[in-house]
Each structure stands twice: as C-alpha cells, then as structure tokens.
Design a protein around this motif. Structure first.
Motif, PDB file in Angstrom:
ATOM      1  N   LEU B 152      31.962  52.181  41.040  1.00 35.28           N
ATOM      2  CA  LEU B 152      30.463  51.277  41.866  1.00 35.28           C
ATOM      3  C   LEU B 152      29.794  51.484  41.558  1.00 35.28           C
ATOM      4  O   LEU B 152      28.339  50.452  41.544  1.00 35.28           O
ATOM      5  N   VAL B 153      29.618  52.638  41.161  1.00 36.18           N
ATOM      6  CA  VAL B 153      28.003  52.689  40.673  1.00 36.18           C
ATOM      7  C   VAL B 153      27.812  52.615  38.868  1.00 36.18           C
ATOM      8  O   VAL B 153      26.686  51.404  38.472  1.00 36.18           O
ATOM      9  N   SER B 154      28.837  51.266  38.628  1.00 37.93           N
ATOM     10  CA  SER B 154      28.908  50.209  37.726  1.00 37.93           C
ATOM     11  C   SER B 154      28.565  49.134  38.281  1.00 37.93           C
ATOM     12  O   SER B 154      28.753  47.536  37.020  1.00 37.93           O
ATOM     13  N   ALA B 155      29.141  48.413  38.760  1.00 34.80           N
ATOM     14  CA  ALA B 155      29.236  47.110  39.270  1.00 34.80           C
ATOM     15  C   ALA B 155      28.348  46.298  39.022  1.00 34.80           C
ATOM     16  O   ALA B 155      26.853  46.593  39.416  1.00 34.80           O
ATOM     17  N   TYR B 156      28.104  45.316  39.387  1.00 38.10           N
ATOM     18  CA  TYR B 156      26.629  44.321  39.142  1.00 38.10           C
ATOM     19  C   TYR B 156      27.633  43.219  40.261  1.00 38.10           C
ATOM     20  O   TYR B 156      27.833  42.266  38.952  1.00 38.10           O
ATOM     21  N   ARG B 157      27.418  42.409  41.038  1.00 35.99           N
ATOM     22  CA  ARG B 157      27.990  41.902  42.049  1.00 35.99           C
ATOM     23  C   ARG B 157      27.162  40.555  42.430  1.00 35.99           C
ATOM     24  O   ARG B 157      25.729  40.673  42.200  1.00 35.99           O
ATOM     25  N   TYR B 158      28.257  39.943  42.225  1.00 38.71           N
ATOM     26  CA  TYR B 158      27.388  38.114  42.422  1.00 38.71           C
ATOM     27  C   TYR B 158      27.061  38.793  44.035  1.00 38.71           C
ATOM     28  O   TYR B 158      27.520  38.847  45.195  1.00 38.71           O
ATOM     29  N   GLU B 159      25.535  38.271  43.785  1.00 38.18           N
ATOM     30  CA  GLU B 159      24.778  37.782  45.106  1.00 38.18           C
ATOM     31  C   GLU B 159      24.761  36.706  46.421  1.00 38.18           C
ATOM     32  O   GLU B 159      24.030  37.141  47.105  1.00 38.18           O
ATOM     33  N   ASN B 160      24.800  35.891  45.678  1.00 38.98           N
ATOM     34  CA  ASN B 160      24.864  34.282  46.480  1.00 38.98           C
ATOM     35  C   ASN B 160      25.852  34.624  48.307  1.00 38.98           C
ATOM     36  O   ASN B 160      26.947  35.223  47.950  1.00 38.98           O
ATOM     37  N   ALA B 161      25.207  33.423  48.893  1.00 42.94           N
ATOM     38  CA  ALA B 161      25.821  33.746  50.000  1.00 42.94           C
ATOM     39  C   ALA B 161      27.850  32.305  49.691  1.00 42.94           C
ATOM     40  O   ALA B 161      28.705  32.532  51.059  1.00 42.94           O
ATOM     41  N   GLU B 162      28.484  31.924  48.755  1.00 47.33           N
ATOM     42  CA  GLU B 162      29.122  31.089  48.783  1.00 47.33           C
ATOM     43  C   GLU B 162      30.430  32.217  48.702  1.00 47.33           C
ATOM     44  O   GLU B 162      30.190  33.472  48.124  1.00 47.33           O
ATOM     45  N   VAL B 163      31.343  31.826  49.951  1.00 49.22           N
ATOM     46  CA  VAL B 163      32.877  31.993  50.634  1.00 49.22           C
ATOM     47  C   VAL B 163      34.122  31.984  50.120  1.00 49.22           C
ATOM     48  O   VAL B 163      33.707  30.630  50.176  1.00 49.22           O
ATOM     49  N   ASN B 164      35.132  32.404  49.258  1.00 55.12           N
ATOM     50  CA  ASN B 164      36.456  31.844  49.107  1.00 55.12           C
ATOM     51  C   ASN B 164      37.004  32.388  50.349  1.00 55.12           C
ATOM     52  O   ASN B 164      37.798  33.386  50.207  1.00 55.12           O
ATOM     53  N   LEU B 165      37.223  31.503  51.322  1.00 53.25           N
ATOM     54  CA  LEU B 165      38.023  31.900  52.725  1.00 53.25           C
ATOM     55  C   LEU B 165      39.764  32.652  52.127  1.00 53.25           C
ATOM     56  O   LEU B 165      39.547  32.898  52.958  1.00 53.25           O
ATOM     57  N   THR B 166      40.316  31.233  51.520  1.00 53.03           N
ATOM     58  CA  THR B 166      41.631  31.861  51.346  1.00 53.03           C
ATOM     59  C   THR B 166      41.619  32.844  50.448  1.00 53.03           C
ATOM     60  O   THR B 166      42.194  33.645  50.945  1.00 53.03           O
ATOM     61  N   LEU B 167      40.528  33.634  49.373  1.00 53.15           N
ATOM     62  CA  LEU B 167      40.723  34.864  48.617  1.00 53.15           C
ATOM     63  C   LEU B 167      40.610  35.669  49.931  1.00 53.15           C
ATOM     64  O   LEU B 167      41.066  37.089  49.780  1.00 53.15           O
ATOM     65  N   ALA B 168      39.327  35.318  50.800  1.00 53.71           N
ATOM     66  CA  ALA B 168      39.523  36.647  51.911  1.00 53.71           C
ATOM     67  C   ALA B 168      40.782  36.671  52.718  1.00 53.71           C
ATOM     68  O   ALA B 168      40.533  37.877  53.065  1.00 53.71           O
ATOM     69  N   LYS B 169      40.904  35.692  52.896  1.00 53.01           N
ATOM     70  CA  LYS B 169      43.063  36.187  53.720  1.00 53.01           C
ATOM     71  C   LYS B 169      43.862  36.744  53.032  1.00 53.01           C
ATOM     72  O   LYS B 169      44.275  37.954  53.129  1.00 53.01           O
ATOM     73  N   SER B 170      43.779  35.956  51.293  1.00 53.16           N
ATOM     74  CA  SER B 170      44.267  37.008  51.201  1.00 53.16           C
ATOM     75  C   SER B 170      44.495  39.118  50.473  1.00 53.16           C
ATOM     76  O   SER B 170      45.037  39.423  51.010  1.00 53.16           O
ATOM     77  N   GLU B 171      42.927  38.707  50.311  1.00 55.32           N
ATOM     78  CA  GLU B 171      42.427  39.717  50.324  1.00 55.32           C
ATOM     79  C   GLU B 171      43.073  40.999  51.335  1.00 55.32           C
ATOM     80  O   GLU B 171      43.095  41.771  51.170  1.00 55.32           O
ATOM     81  N   ALA B 172      42.299  40.113  52.080  1.00 52.14           N
ATOM     82  CA  ALA B 172      42.401  41.087  53.903  1.00 52.14           C
ATOM     83  C   ALA B 172      44.384  41.728  53.673  1.00 52.14           C
ATOM     84  O   ALA B 172      44.255  43.371  54.479  1.00 52.14           O
TER      85      ALA B 172
END
Lengths: 315, 315
Positions: B152-172
């Motif tokens: 968590l403290v090492s993260a450098y997350r991508y910050e834009n609003a793009e979302v991959n819905l297929t990935l969201a479903k599989s990771e949910a």
C-alpha cells in the motif's frame, strides 16, 4: 561512463529531422544516414528531433522508422530513439506480457537503475500503458516470483551512502539463517532485498561474506537449475555490481549457440549513455577481447553498424 | 474543498516572520497572534514564512514554536506549519515507530492521498529520516499487516478514470471467493487492493455489491474485533469514500469517553487545505450538528481556537 559519441557541432533538431526524412525518401532507405544521426545524439537531443519531426511532417518519427527498417536493426534504432524511462517502460511491458521465469528484464530495471530513474519508468508506464507497472507485474506473475518482483519494481530505495553496521550484521545473520534453511522465498529475505538502500545491502553482503565464508550469491547457487534462485542472484548482482551483471548478459548473448540479439540490443541501448564504457572494460578483462571485436564477429550489416556507433566505434 | 481562510491581502513572509518573533518575545507567548498568522496562510506561504524566519533569526521556526507552546495546541500548530508531504512523512514515521494493529495512519496516507502526493511523502521521508518509508514499514510491522501495508505505501496507482469492466467483474468474483472462504490475507485480495487504480477498484466494488448483494465492507465486517479486517475496511473506505472515512475518524475522536486529540488534530491539519469542507458537510448530515459546534463543545483554549481557524471559523 557513456560510450555515445556526439560530434563537436550538432545540427539543429529540425535539420536532423529533415535529414532523416531524406533517408526515408524514394526507393530504399539510407540506413547509414539514420545511424550517423540517431547513433550520435543524446537522449535530450533525440527527444527534440522527434518533436521537430512530428511538427514538420505530422508523423511520429518512430512510426516512420518502423515503416522503413526491420529486424534487429529496427529494434535497436527504435529502442535507442526512445527516452530512457520510456524505453524501460516499453521493455518492462514486453517482459510482463511474455513473462517467463527466466526473464531478467524486470529485475534489471528494478535493481540496476537509480531510485529516481525507476520512478520515472513508473511514470512513463502510466503514460503509455494506462496502468501501473506494479499492477501489471502483479497480475501477470505468480508465486515466489510475484512475491519478489512486485516489491522490487515498487521500491523507492533511499540513496545516500550512510550505512547502519549493526543492522547490516543482524540482517546478514538473518539472510544466512534463511538461506541455510533453504527458505529462499522467506518474506524477510525478500523484504531486505527489496527495501534496503543499495549501500546498506552492500554492507550486509560484505558482512555475510566475512562472517560465513561464502558470498551470498555463492550460497544461492546450490541448485543452478532453480530459476527463482537465479532471479535472486540477478537482483543482487544488479544492486551490487551492475557492470559485471551486464557484462555477463552480453557474454551469454554472444557466446550462446545462437546470438541473443534482443539481450545484446537491450544492454547496448540502455547502457550506452550510462555505464557502457565500464561494462566494455569488464568485458575486455573477462574475455581477453574488446567488446567491439566480439560484436563485429557476431553481428552483421546495419545492426552491427548501429551497435558499434553506440559503442563509440566506427563500423 | 479547503476550509482554510486566507485574508484578501496577506503580509509579506518576512513581515509575518517578524510578527511571529514578536509573539514569542518577552514574558508569555501571544498565542492568538500565532493563530491569526499561521492559521490563515497557505502551504506555499507557510513555507516562505519558515524560510524568511530562518534567514532573519537563524533559527528554525518549528524549533522556536516548540519552545513557546505546548500540548495539543503545539502539535496542531507544528503539524499544520509543515508542508503536506513533510507532515505525512512525519505522521507515518510516528505511526511506524509506535506501530500497533489499530493504527490507521499508514493506511490513510497510502490510500487517501493521490499517487503523486504519496510519492512526495516517500521523497520527504528519504530527506527527513534517511531511510525509505517502505523500508521502515517492512521492518516494524509483521504478518498480515506487513503483507498489506508494504504494497500500500509503495503503490503508484494509475490515476485516470478509464475502467476495464471485464476485469472489474472477474476481480469482484475473485474477491468474493476469497472473502467467502475467509482468506482475508490472500495474496490476490491484497494485490487487487494495493495495485489497481481507484477508479478500477470503485468499479470492482460496485459490481461486487450488485452481484453478491452486500458491499465488500459489509462482508468484511463479520468479526468486528479483528483488526486486520478493520484495516482492510479502512483501506477500502480511504480509496472509495475518503470524506466519509475522515468524518468517522473525527466522530470517533469526539464521541469517545476521552476526546482523541491526536486523531482530531491529524484530520483537521491534513484536510484543511484539501477536502475538510466536504468532510464537515458529511459530519453535519451524519450528526445533525455543525462540526465547529462539536469541536467547540469538546476542546478548549488555544487548541480549540487553532482548530476553528483551520475550519474557517472564528473562535
């Protein structure tokens, strides 16, 4: 030190862009002209040439190059033309997409670059791939490799020379304990390798050597076929002796049954503006042959000419 | 939005430094003057005042303040006077040195800040503590908490609003599988939480809610005494609903048997220039009472006056 040779007077970026356009014009491509320009310009200047080219011809120079040249020569020119952080981001992405345990590219980028350079790679990765580097590494690797690679590519190591000797001793003992017990994937071993400063790690490994009679890497060589052990050794070499590490990559690339052009191209293009001079010196000592001779013997044509240009040599 | 109120015309940094010096002079300290200056200046201006103070009096303003004021008021003034990244680095270091499972400061800093802000904290941590943040977190925490906090403290997350819905479903689905199986410390659960962009995580949690009938956080509440589950919930709230998260920190700080001044001070000083306005609105909705009333009822003296100043209110 760099091997790149830049002429005393360099044409303006727009003059260079114009010459490159000429090199692409008509029947065939003037590869020698491409090499004589791009092979003798600094990263800042290559960036300016790309901008000038885009402004004048409304086309990405990399796209134009891609249409004109091919094979190993193309890969060398394209990788070289990229900014260092962009190039590493591109190489890291390729390594992630085609990931297999023997691939060392992520370890090189994570461990042989400075903290600031690695962070610049992470920024370039965002810009180009719309994801984070650690996100892709975590999603495409598994098991022990994931445990090692994610913290390595996420690190922002402290960079000054201060060393805590008490800590070096206690962590050397901890490493010895884990390695003796064959707990190579132990979280403390990975934690130490992925978070301590390079100066601190060098002190820890020195103490390890003095106290336990072998270098860490020797003790990690018990099973030469184990790819995870090889990855740990590569990380340690990239942290402590990057020149020796890269010399070995070049040596293996040249000495193999087939020359591994991608490895050779990667080291030459990523190191030509950094420490290729030292790497070439280590190479000469180790192989009793100048690196440029070895490259002449093992490569041909425009690809050979491009590598030699980056080495600061005439073809 | 910020709650900080800055006067229409602000004195020069050296005038402010001179006034602060006057506030420290002679018998006693003019606390109201300290508040009227520092409590109404932006981060950039406070930095300039520190520089001017150092130039004129050859003394660090923070050291002078430390000699003049004390207790909760001192902590609020000192934390506030620091640059945001420096302040977070200081808070993170304090949290690491005194680490216990119930401490949420590292999670707040890692998850409620932007990627760029978190990286600035890591830079400030190098400068101040001569080590890396992730190095100290890894060395001072253990077990599941370490597995969660270091990435968590090492993260450098991508910050834009793009979302991959297929990935969201599989990771949910993956999250649901792990949570249903009580594998709360599973590496895939931590990987998803620590590496995906905030926009991607919001999409994943929304799909989780729609598909499985409960919010992730509800499913993570099965054992309210489990501090690791509480840490996961805090991370998710900091990522998805930082204002609601901080409102709850303030509410718990005020409503406890004893007011938790450190938590209150932390949220007010870190959010006053960012989103304290939204947090105060959530507070009012949730508690049917303006935040400034609650603070007036629960704090006194200069400490109260400083918090109210940062809230944009008169004492």
């Amino acid at each position: 030190m760099a091997t790149l040779k830049v002429p005393a007077t360099v044409p303006s970026p727009s003059e260079d862009a114009e010459q490159l356009r000429k090199a692409f014009a008509g029947w065939g491509t003037n590869e020698a002209l491409i090499i004589s320009i791009l092979g003798h310009r600094t990263a800042a200047r290559r960036r300016a040439i790309r901008q000038a080219y885009h402004q004048t011809y409304n086309e990405d120079l990399l796209k134009s190059l891609d249409g004109e040249i091919s094979g190993d020569f193309e890969r060398a020119v394209l990788l070289w033309t990229l900014d260092p952080a962009e190039r590493d981001a591109w190489l890291a992405n390729e390594a992630v997409r085609k990931w297999r345990p023997g691939n060392r590219v992520l370890i090189e980028i994570a461990c042989a670059r400075s903290s600031r350079e690695l962070f610049a790679v992470r920024q370039a990765y965002h810009a180009r791939f719309k994801r984070s580097l650690e996100e892709d590494v975590a999603a495409h690797t598994t098991g022990d490799f994931r445990k090692l690679l994610v913290p390595l590519v996420s690190a922002y190591r402290y960079e000054n020379a201060e060393v805590n000797l008490t800590l070096a001793k206690s962590e050397a003992k901890m490493l010895h304990e884990k390695i003796s017990g064959k707990a190579y994937n132990h979280e403390d071993l990975i934690r130490i390798l992925a978070t301590r400063s390079k100066a601190q790690l060098v002190a820890t490994f020195n103490y390890y050597n003095d106290e336990f009679g072998n270098s860490v890497n020797k003790d990690l060589k018990c099973d030469p076929k184990d790819e995870f052990l090889a990855a740990l050794r590569a990380a340690i070499r990239c942290i402590c002796f990057p020149e020796r590490y890269f010399e070995k990559v070049i040596r293996s690339a040249i000495n193999g049954l087939r020359t591994e052009e991608n490895a050779l191209t990667r080291v030459i293009t990523t190191c030509a503006e950094v420490d290729l001079k030292e790497i070439a010196e280590v190479y000469q000592k180790r192989n009793s042959m100048p690196l440029e001779h070895a490259i002449k013997g093992d490569t041909t044509g425009d690809y050979e000419a491009m590598l030699l240009a980056l080495l600061g040599q005439e073809a």
